[in-house]
Each structure stands twice: as C-alpha cells, then as structure tokens.
Scaffold this motif. Structure first.
Motif, PDB file in Angstrom:
ATOM      1  N   MET A 132      45.297  54.700  -1.819  1.00  0.00           N
ATOM      2  CA  MET A 132      44.181  54.606  -2.724  1.00  0.00           C
ATOM      3  C   MET A 132      44.383  53.415  -3.656  1.00  0.00           C
ATOM      4  SD  MET A 132      42.486  57.973  -3.667  1.00  0.00           S
ATOM      5  CE  MET A 132      41.946  59.042  -2.385  1.00  0.00           C
ATOM      6  N   PRO A 133      43.363  52.627  -3.830  1.00  0.00           N
ATOM      7  CA  PRO A 133      43.511  51.467  -4.712  1.00  0.00           C
ATOM      8  C   PRO A 133      43.633  51.886  -6.171  1.00  0.00           C
ATOM      9  CG  PRO A 133      41.299  51.534  -3.748  1.00  0.00           C
ATOM     10  CD  PRO A 133      42.058  52.676  -3.186  1.00  0.00           C
ATOM     11  N   GLU A 134      44.371  51.084  -6.913  1.00  0.00           N
ATOM     12  CA  GLU A 134      44.517  51.350  -8.344  1.00  0.00           C
ATOM     13  C   GLU A 134      44.590  50.048  -9.112  1.00  0.00           C
ATOM     14  OE1 GLU A 134      49.232  51.990  -9.081  1.00  0.00           O
ATOM     15  OE2 GLU A 134      48.123  53.715  -8.344  1.00  0.00           O
ATOM     16  N   CYS A 135      44.265  50.129 -10.383  1.00  0.00           N
ATOM     17  CA  CYS A 135      44.307  48.982 -11.281  1.00  0.00           C
ATOM     18  C   CYS A 135      45.763  48.597 -11.517  1.00  0.00           C
ATOM     19  CB  CYS A 135      43.622  49.342 -12.596  1.00  0.00           C
ATOM     20  SG  CYS A 135      43.661  48.028 -13.835  1.00  0.00           S
ATOM     21  N   ASN A 136      46.097  47.345 -11.322  1.00  0.00           N
ATOM     22  CA  ASN A 136      47.455  46.878 -11.538  1.00  0.00           C
ATOM     23  C   ASN A 136      47.783  46.737 -13.028  1.00  0.00           C
ATOM     24  OD1 ASN A 136      46.610  45.539  -8.742  1.00  0.00           O
ATOM     25  ND2 ASN A 136      48.790  45.963  -8.746  1.00  0.00           N
ATOM     26  N   HIS A 147      43.018  54.983 -10.923  1.00  0.00           N
ATOM     27  CA  HIS A 147      42.428  54.952  -9.587  1.00  0.00           C
ATOM     28  C   HIS A 147      41.072  54.255  -9.648  1.00  0.00           C
ATOM     29  CE1 HIS A 147      40.858  56.175  -5.735  1.00  0.00           C
ATOM     30  NE2 HIS A 147      39.806  56.670  -6.350  1.00  0.00           N
ATOM     31  N   VAL A 148      40.788  53.448  -8.652  1.00  0.00           N
ATOM     32  CA  VAL A 148      39.473  52.826  -8.500  1.00  0.00           C
ATOM     33  C   VAL A 148      38.985  53.077  -7.076  1.00  0.00           C
ATOM     34  CG1 VAL A 148      39.845  51.043 -10.254  1.00  0.00           C
ATOM     35  CG2 VAL A 148      40.439  50.570  -7.891  1.00  0.00           C
ATOM     36  N   SER A 149      37.687  53.004  -6.876  1.00  0.00           N
ATOM     37  CA  SER A 149      37.129  53.253  -5.552  1.00  0.00           C
ATOM     38  C   SER A 149      37.410  52.082  -4.611  1.00  0.00           C
ATOM     39  CB  SER A 149      35.611  53.472  -5.656  1.00  0.00           C
ATOM     40  OG  SER A 149      34.964  52.265  -5.999  1.00  0.00           O
ATOM     41  N   ASP A 150      37.277  52.343  -3.328  1.00  0.00           N
ATOM     42  CA  ASP A 150      37.432  51.284  -2.329  1.00  0.00           C
ATOM     43  C   ASP A 150      36.401  50.196  -2.546  1.00  0.00           C
ATOM     44  OD1 ASP A 150      39.607  52.468  -1.025  1.00  0.00           O
ATOM     45  OD2 ASP A 150      38.296  53.626   0.296  1.00  0.00           O
ATOM     46  N   GLN A 151      35.173  50.590  -2.903  1.00  0.00           N
ATOM     47  CA  GLN A 151      34.120  49.602  -3.159  1.00  0.00           C
ATOM     48  C   GLN A 151      34.490  48.710  -4.348  1.00  0.00           C
ATOM     49  OE1 GLN A 151      30.711  52.286  -3.460  1.00  0.00           O
ATOM     50  NE2 GLN A 151      29.793  51.109  -1.801  1.00  0.00           N
ATOM     51  N   PHE A 152      35.014  49.301  -5.411  1.00  0.00           N
ATOM     52  CA  PHE A 152      35.428  48.524  -6.578  1.00  0.00           C
ATOM     53  C   PHE A 152      36.506  47.529  -6.181  1.00  0.00           C
ATOM     54  CE2 PHE A 152      37.777  47.514 -10.365  1.00  0.00           C
ATOM     55  CZ  PHE A 152      36.812  47.409 -11.347  1.00  0.00           C
ATOM     56  N   ALA A 153      37.458  47.978  -5.392  1.00  0.00           N
ATOM     57  CA  ALA A 153      38.542  47.104  -4.950  1.00  0.00           C
ATOM     58  C   ALA A 153      38.020  45.956  -4.099  1.00  0.00           C
ATOM     59  CB  ALA A 153      39.579  47.908  -4.173  1.00  0.00           C
ATOM     60  N   ARG A 154      37.069  46.212  -3.237  1.00  0.00           N
ATOM     61  CA  ARG A 154      36.503  45.137  -2.407  1.00  0.00           C
ATOM     62  C   ARG A 154      35.835  44.064  -3.257  1.00  0.00           C
ATOM     63  NH1 ARG A 154      35.343  49.336   1.215  1.00  0.00           N
ATOM     64  NH2 ARG A 154      33.268  49.657   0.346  1.00  0.00           N
ATOM     65  N   VAL A 155      35.213  44.480  -4.349  1.00  0.00           N
ATOM     66  CA  VAL A 155      34.489  43.532  -5.201  1.00  0.00           C
ATOM     67  C   VAL A 155      35.418  42.793  -6.166  1.00  0.00           C
ATOM     68  CG1 VAL A 155      32.723  43.323  -7.004  1.00  0.00           C
ATOM     69  CG2 VAL A 155      32.328  44.817  -5.048  1.00  0.00           C
ATOM     70  N   PHE A 156      36.347  43.504  -6.796  1.00  0.00           N
ATOM     71  CA  PHE A 156      37.109  42.920  -7.898  1.00  0.00           C
ATOM     72  C   PHE A 156      38.558  42.551  -7.586  1.00  0.00           C
ATOM     73  CE2 PHE A 156      33.664  45.120 -10.122  1.00  0.00           C
ATOM     74  CZ  PHE A 156      33.178  44.067 -10.875  1.00  0.00           C
ATOM     75  N   ALA A 157      39.088  42.946  -6.446  1.00  0.00           N
ATOM     76  CA  ALA A 157      40.473  42.582  -6.128  1.00  0.00           C
ATOM     77  C   ALA A 157      40.571  41.097  -5.809  1.00  0.00           C
ATOM     78  CB  ALA A 157      40.979  43.405  -4.955  1.00  0.00           C
ATOM     79  N   ASP A 158      41.710  40.503  -6.136  1.00  0.00           N
ATOM     80  CA  ASP A 158      41.910  39.102  -5.785  1.00  0.00           C
ATOM     81  C   ASP A 158      42.332  38.994  -4.321  1.00  0.00           C
ATOM     82  OD1 ASP A 158      44.643  39.743  -5.688  1.00  0.00           O
ATOM     83  OD2 ASP A 158      45.123  38.698  -7.547  1.00  0.00           O
ATOM     84  N   GLU A 159      42.658  37.804  -3.891  1.00  0.00           N
ATOM     85  CA  GLU A 159      42.999  37.584  -2.484  1.00  0.00           C
ATOM     86  C   GLU A 159      44.270  38.311  -2.054  1.00  0.00           C
ATOM     87  OE1 GLU A 159      44.475  33.956  -4.812  1.00  0.00           O
ATOM     88  OE2 GLU A 159      42.634  35.140  -4.757  1.00  0.00           O
ATOM     89  N   TYR A 160      45.058  38.790  -3.018  1.00  0.00           N
ATOM     90  CA  TYR A 160      46.288  39.523  -2.719  1.00  0.00           C
ATOM     91  C   TYR A 160      46.105  41.035  -2.858  1.00  0.00           C
ATOM     92  CZ  TYR A 160      47.974  34.816  -3.442  1.00  0.00           C
ATOM     93  OH  TYR A 160      48.138  33.456  -3.385  1.00  0.00           O
TER      94      TYR A 160
END
Length: 49
Positions: A1-5, A10-23
């Motif tokens: 599950m994605p999470e804020c570093n 916890h964040v949703s998969d959709q949030f991670a797709r939009v706001f995660a960087d290339e890593y």
C-alpha cells in the motif's frame, strides 16, 4: 500500500499515481499539507531532500 514518505500516512493508489515522483516517493499528502498546495509542497520537499 502506498504511503506518504513525509508523514507515513496511507494514500490511495490513485493519489500515488498522480503525486508520486519518478521513484515512487510521495512527499506530501492531505494529512501533512493543505489540499490546495500538495503539488507545491511536494516539489519543495523534493528540492530540500
């Protein structure tokens, strides 16, 4: 599950797709920054890292 570093929330998969960087790092989420400024805060925190 994605999470804020930054805060570990916890964040949703959709949030991670939009706001995660290339890593896959998420440097800001609704729990640790204002919703209107997530992109800007994320850029600032990435620059500081």
């Amino acid at each position: 599950m994605p999470e804020c570093n930054h805060c570990g929330a916890h964040v949703s998969d959709q949030f991670a797709r939009v706001f995660a960087d290339e890593y896959g790092h998420i440097r800001a989420c609704p729990n640790c920054s204002a919703n209107a400024g997530i992109a800007e805060v994320s850029k600032e925190r990435a620059h500081e890292a």
